[in-house]
Scaffold this motif. Structure first.
Motif, PDB file in Angstrom:
ATOM      1  N   GLY A  40      -8.649   9.571 -13.396  1.00 63.33           N
ATOM      2  CA  GLY A  40      -8.971   8.966 -12.114  1.00 63.33           C
ATOM      3  C   GLY A  40      -7.777   8.486 -11.302  1.00 63.33           C
ATOM      4  N   THR A  41      -7.885   8.629  -9.999  1.00 62.46           N
ATOM      5  CA  THR A  41      -6.925   8.131  -9.030  1.00 62.46           C
ATOM      6  C   THR A  41      -7.591   8.092  -7.664  1.00 62.46           C
ATOM      7  OG1 THR A  41      -4.803   8.538  -7.910  1.00 62.46           O
ATOM      8  CG2 THR A  41      -6.021  10.458  -8.639  1.00 62.46           C
ATOM      9  N   GLU A  42      -7.093   7.233  -6.797  1.00 64.43           N
ATOM     10  CA  GLU A  42      -7.525   7.289  -5.409  1.00 64.43           C
ATOM     11  C   GLU A  42      -7.018   8.588  -4.784  1.00 64.43           C
ATOM     12  OE1 GLU A  42      -6.156   3.871  -3.313  1.00 64.43           O
ATOM     13  OE2 GLU A  42      -7.309   2.445  -4.526  1.00 64.43           O
ATOM     14  N   LEU A  43      -7.787   9.122  -3.833  1.00 63.91           N
ATOM     15  CA  LEU A  43      -7.410  10.366  -3.158  1.00 63.91           C
ATOM     16  C   LEU A  43      -7.581  10.188  -1.648  1.00 63.91           C
ATOM     17  CD1 LEU A  43      -9.163  12.934  -5.536  1.00 63.91           C
ATOM     18  CD2 LEU A  43      -6.704  12.498  -5.370  1.00 63.91           C
ATOM     19  N   PRO A  44      -6.591   9.587  -0.983  1.00 53.78           N
ATOM     20  CA  PRO A  44      -6.688   9.426   0.476  1.00 53.78           C
ATOM     21  C   PRO A  44      -6.844  10.775   1.185  1.00 53.78           C
ATOM     22  CG  PRO A  44      -4.883   8.118  -0.416  1.00 53.78           C
ATOM     23  CD  PRO A  44      -5.349   9.012  -1.516  1.00 53.78           C
ATOM     24  N   TYR A  45      -6.209  11.801   0.630  1.00 52.14           N
ATOM     25  CA  TYR A  45      -6.347  13.168   1.129  1.00 52.14           C
ATOM     26  C   TYR A  45      -6.689  14.067  -0.051  1.00 52.14           C
ATOM     27  CZ  TYR A  45      -3.990  11.376   5.283  1.00 52.14           C
ATOM     28  OH  TYR A  45      -3.659  10.649   6.392  1.00 52.14           O
TER      29      TYR A  45
ATOM     30  N   PRO B  37      -1.817  18.945   3.118  1.00 46.89           N
ATOM     31  CA  PRO B  37      -0.385  18.644   3.274  1.00 46.89           C
ATOM     32  C   PRO B  37      -0.005  17.205   2.937  1.00 46.89           C
ATOM     33  CG  PRO B  37      -1.171  19.917   5.138  1.00 46.89           C
ATOM     34  CD  PRO B  37      -2.387  19.546   4.341  1.00 46.89           C
ATOM     35  N   SER B  38      -0.974  16.284   3.004  1.00 46.63           N
ATOM     36  CA  SER B  38      -0.703  14.883   2.677  1.00 46.63           C
ATOM     37  C   SER B  38      -1.250  14.485   1.317  1.00 46.63           C
ATOM     38  CB  SER B  38      -1.296  13.964   3.756  1.00 46.63           C
ATOM     39  OG  SER B  38      -0.638  14.149   4.989  1.00 46.63           O
ATOM     40  N   PHE B  39      -1.620  15.468   0.494  1.00 46.40           N
ATOM     41  CA  PHE B  39      -2.154  15.147  -0.835  1.00 46.40           C
ATOM     42  C   PHE B  39      -1.147  14.325  -1.639  1.00 46.40           C
ATOM     43  CE2 PHE B  39      -2.214  16.031  -5.388  1.00 46.40           C
ATOM     44  CZ  PHE B  39      -3.498  15.620  -5.712  1.00 46.40           C
ATOM     45  N   ASP B  40      -1.647  13.306  -2.301  1.00 44.36           N
ATOM     46  CA  ASP B  40      -0.843  12.529  -3.240  1.00 44.36           C
ATOM     47  C   ASP B  40      -1.806  11.777  -4.150  1.00 44.36           C
ATOM     48  OD1 ASP B  40       1.582  11.702  -4.374  1.00 44.36           O
ATOM     49  OD2 ASP B  40       1.538   9.819  -3.270  1.00 44.36           O
ATOM     50  N   TYR B  41      -1.281  11.160  -5.174  1.00 46.20           N
ATOM     51  CA  TYR B  41      -2.097  10.412  -6.127  1.00 46.20           C
ATOM     52  C   TYR B  41      -1.327   9.186  -6.572  1.00 46.20           C
ATOM     53  CZ  TYR B  41       0.886  13.235  -9.193  1.00 46.20           C
ATOM     54  OH  TYR B  41       1.965  13.839  -9.789  1.00 46.20           O
ATOM     55  N   GLN B  42      -2.022   8.250  -7.179  1.00 44.62           N
ATOM     56  CA  GLN B  42      -1.383   7.051  -7.719  1.00 44.62           C
ATOM     57  C   GLN B  42      -0.633   7.427  -8.992  1.00 44.62           C
ATOM     58  OE1 GLN B  42      -5.431   5.194  -7.446  1.00 44.62           O
ATOM     59  NE2 GLN B  42      -4.242   3.317  -7.094  1.00 44.62           N
ATOM     60  N   GLU B  43       0.664   7.219  -8.990  1.00 44.12           N
ATOM     61  CA  GLU B  43       1.482   7.685 -10.111  1.00 44.12           C
ATOM     62  C   GLU B  43       1.096   7.040 -11.438  1.00 44.12           C
ATOM     63  OE1 GLU B  43       5.730   9.217  -8.441  1.00 44.12           O
ATOM     64  OE2 GLU B  43       5.473   7.040  -8.533  1.00 44.12           O
ATOM     65  N   ALA B  44       0.442   5.884 -11.397  1.00 40.52           N
ATOM     66  CA  ALA B  44       0.010   5.236 -12.644  1.00 40.52           C
ATOM     67  C   ALA B  44      -0.926   6.121 -13.453  1.00 40.52           C
ATOM     68  CB  ALA B  44      -0.674   3.904 -12.328  1.00 40.52           C
ATOM     69  N   VAL B  45      -1.591   7.073 -12.797  1.00 42.97           N
ATOM     70  CA  VAL B  45      -2.525   7.947 -13.502  1.00 42.97           C
ATOM     71  C   VAL B  45      -1.797   8.795 -14.545  1.00 42.97           C
ATOM     72  CG1 VAL B  45      -2.382   9.890 -11.868  1.00 42.97           C
ATOM     73  CG2 VAL B  45      -4.450   9.563 -13.219  1.00 42.97           C
ATOM     74  N   ILE B  46      -0.515   9.064 -14.343  1.00 39.99           N
ATOM     75  CA  ILE B  46       0.237   9.863 -15.307  1.00 39.99           C
ATOM     76  C   ILE B  46       0.315   9.138 -16.646  1.00 39.99           C
ATOM     77  CG2 ILE B  46       2.479  10.927 -15.791  1.00 39.99           C
ATOM     78  CD1 ILE B  46       2.878  11.219 -12.772  1.00 39.99           C
ATOM     79  N   SER B  47       0.630   7.855 -16.603  1.00 41.87           N
ATOM     80  CA  SER B  47       0.687   7.064 -17.844  1.00 41.87           C
ATOM     81  C   SER B  47      -0.685   6.957 -18.492  1.00 41.87           C
ATOM     82  CB  SER B  47       1.243   5.667 -17.545  1.00 41.87           C
ATOM     83  OG  SER B  47       2.540   5.740 -16.996  1.00 41.87           O
ATOM     84  N   ILE B  48      -1.722   6.817 -17.665  1.00 41.65           N
ATOM     85  CA  ILE B  48      -3.095   6.752 -18.199  1.00 41.65           C
ATOM     86  C   ILE B  48      -3.407   8.017 -18.988  1.00 41.65           C
ATOM     87  CG2 ILE B  48      -5.539   6.551 -17.613  1.00 41.65           C
ATOM     88  CD1 ILE B  48      -3.946   4.054 -16.866  1.00 41.65           C
ATOM     89  N   ALA B  49      -3.088   9.176 -18.397  1.00 36.85           N
ATOM     90  CA  ALA B  49      -3.401  10.451 -19.049  1.00 36.85           C
ATOM     91  C   ALA B  49      -2.617  10.614 -20.344  1.00 36.85           C
ATOM     92  CB  ALA B  49      -3.111  11.607 -18.095  1.00 36.85           C
TER      93      ALA B  49
END
Length: 432
Positions: free
Chosen positions: A395-400, A405-417
């Motif tokens: 899970g992560t927030e998905l503003p786009y 072109p503006s896709f990004d995610y909350q980097e904390a999700v990497i540690s979660i995974a």
């Protein structure tokens, strides 16, 4: 053990993610990415397999032409890829498979992480996090717009855990860093090489897709569609549009006719279907009857049979459109996926394994999705041979949305995974 490990490796996870984000590479051209992954795994002590040792070259689909491959190879060499490594990868044989045998009795676990980017120009606005933080793509028109930079970092984090805690682990581990997921082109080549033949448990997953809070993971997914990808060429006859229009055979009109009629394919009563014309180019000038046109198309269906129905209808329409305008049509199949049916029996196992994680806050039994994934070849091969497989979401927030072109995610999700995978690996040990 795992909480401390995850906390300590988080800065490295961020570094890997941001470095790879700046140098995105398209499918079968991930030379720099493969090199960076391979060097890290080699340093950890994994047995690594690259190039034709990692995949069945003849099973690749939609391989870029030689000119594009050579251009990217030269670029990667300029980025520091060693010539000895490039020799293994030349011609689009990218990706890494890494193996670790603890030489202690236990199950064989397989994990897959996709590594390719997309042909999208990344946003350069200040509200776009990679742009604001200075790690926006340095390759104009190419972007990690689906989170595969994060997936690669996750895989490297898991690899570090295996190497660091090798004395306490049991069984065998196969880590697959797969090229060309976009377009459904790379997984079959890995599968056909035999890496999934004796896997007992197979895990893969994706950042995002559904906008869940960071800390939430889904143990399984439901709804991935079978899919086929097509490149279509129409060939007509050029002529002067004013003086001899009757001598021309208009390839642009054939493509335009096909584009509108493809969306009229009747839906199937057996389940969801999709059709998309993602790209169309044609013509050379306003006073010339267009001689050529080109389309990129995909079909999807809930099952292989339903997708086959959409594909057959699409081919019929393409041929009919060519006949209507008296032009030739050729079709190239450049990618495919199958449906995925995750093993529900892994839900309680994953849930219990992650209960003690301070990073994973909630485990959903399943998430509903509607895209396509070529990891389907891997999950289906494992299950066919008696193993269990699942596709998870992190899970992560998905503003786009993905592929924006503006896709990004909350980097904390990497540690979660990473932490989720670690607990799954440890749970597999206790299960044994």
């Amino acid at each position: 053990m795992s909480d401390n490990f995850t906390r300590e490796i988080t800065p490295l996870l961020m570094e890997w993610r941001r470095t790879l984000h700046q140098k995105p590479e398209l499918g079968f051209m991930e030379y720099y990415t493969t090199y960076r992954i391979g060097k890290e795994l080699e340093k950890l002590g994994f047995t690594i397999h690259v190039g034709v040792d990692a995949l069945e070259s003849a099973s690749r689909m939609g391989v870029p032409d030689d000119l594009l491959l050579t251009e990217q190879e030269n670029k990667a060499l300029g980025w520091g890829v060693e010539e000895t490594w490039m020799e293994k990868m030349r011609g689009g044989n990218t990706g890494v498979v890494a193996t670790w045998d603890t030489e202690k009795k236990g199950e064989h676990l397989g994990l897959r992480f996709d590594i390719d980017a997309l042909p999208i120009k990344e946003s350069d606005t200040n509200d776009h996090f990679p742009s604001k933080q200075g790690f926006r793509s340095q390759e104009e028109g190419v972007m990690h717009a689906c989170g595969h930079d994060g997936h690669t970092a996750i895989g490297l984090g898991v690899a570090h855990f295996i190497a660091q805690y090798k004395d306490t682990l049991t069984g065998r581990y196969t880590l697959i860093f797969q090229p060309a997921e976009e377009g459904g082109r790379g997984a079959k080549a890995i599968t056909d090489k035999g890496w999934l033949n004796d896997i007992d448990q197979f895990y893969t997953g994706h950042i995002g897709i559904n906008p869940y809070p960071v800390g939430t993971i889904a143990a399984t997914t439901r709804g991935f569609l079978a899919s086929t990808k097509l490149n279509v060429h129409f060939k007509g006859v050029a002529s002067h549009a004013g003086m001899k229009p009757e001598e021309g055979k208009n390839a642009l009109l054939a493509a335009a006719t096909a584009a509108t009629q493809l969306y009229a394919i009747p839906r199937h009563s057996g389940g969801p279907t999709r059709i998309n014309v993602g790209k169309m180019t044609a013509g050379s000038g306003r006073n010339i009857i267009p001689e050529t046109s080109y389309m990129e198309i995909e079909t999807r269906g809930e099952t292989k049979e339903i997708n086959r129905y959409v594909l057959q209808e699409a081919k019929r329409i393409l041929h009919a459109s060519a006949a209507m305008h008296d032009v030739e049509v050729t079709m190239e199949f450049v990618g495919e996926t199958e449906e995925i049916e995750c093993d529900d029996s892994l839900v309680p196992f994953i849930t219990q394994a992650c209960e003690i994680s301070t990073y994973v806050t909630e485990v959903l039994p399943y998430a509903k999705v509607s895209g396509s994934e070529d990891a389907s070849f891997m999950t289906n091969k494992v299950q066919k041979n008696g193993g269990r497989a699942t596709y998870m979401l992190f899970g992560t927030e998905l503003p786009y949305g993905h592929h924006h072109p503006s896709f990004d995610y909350q980097e904390a999700v990497i540690s979660i995974a990473v932490d989720a995978y670690i607990h799954i690996l440890k749970g597999g040990m206790s299960h044994e």
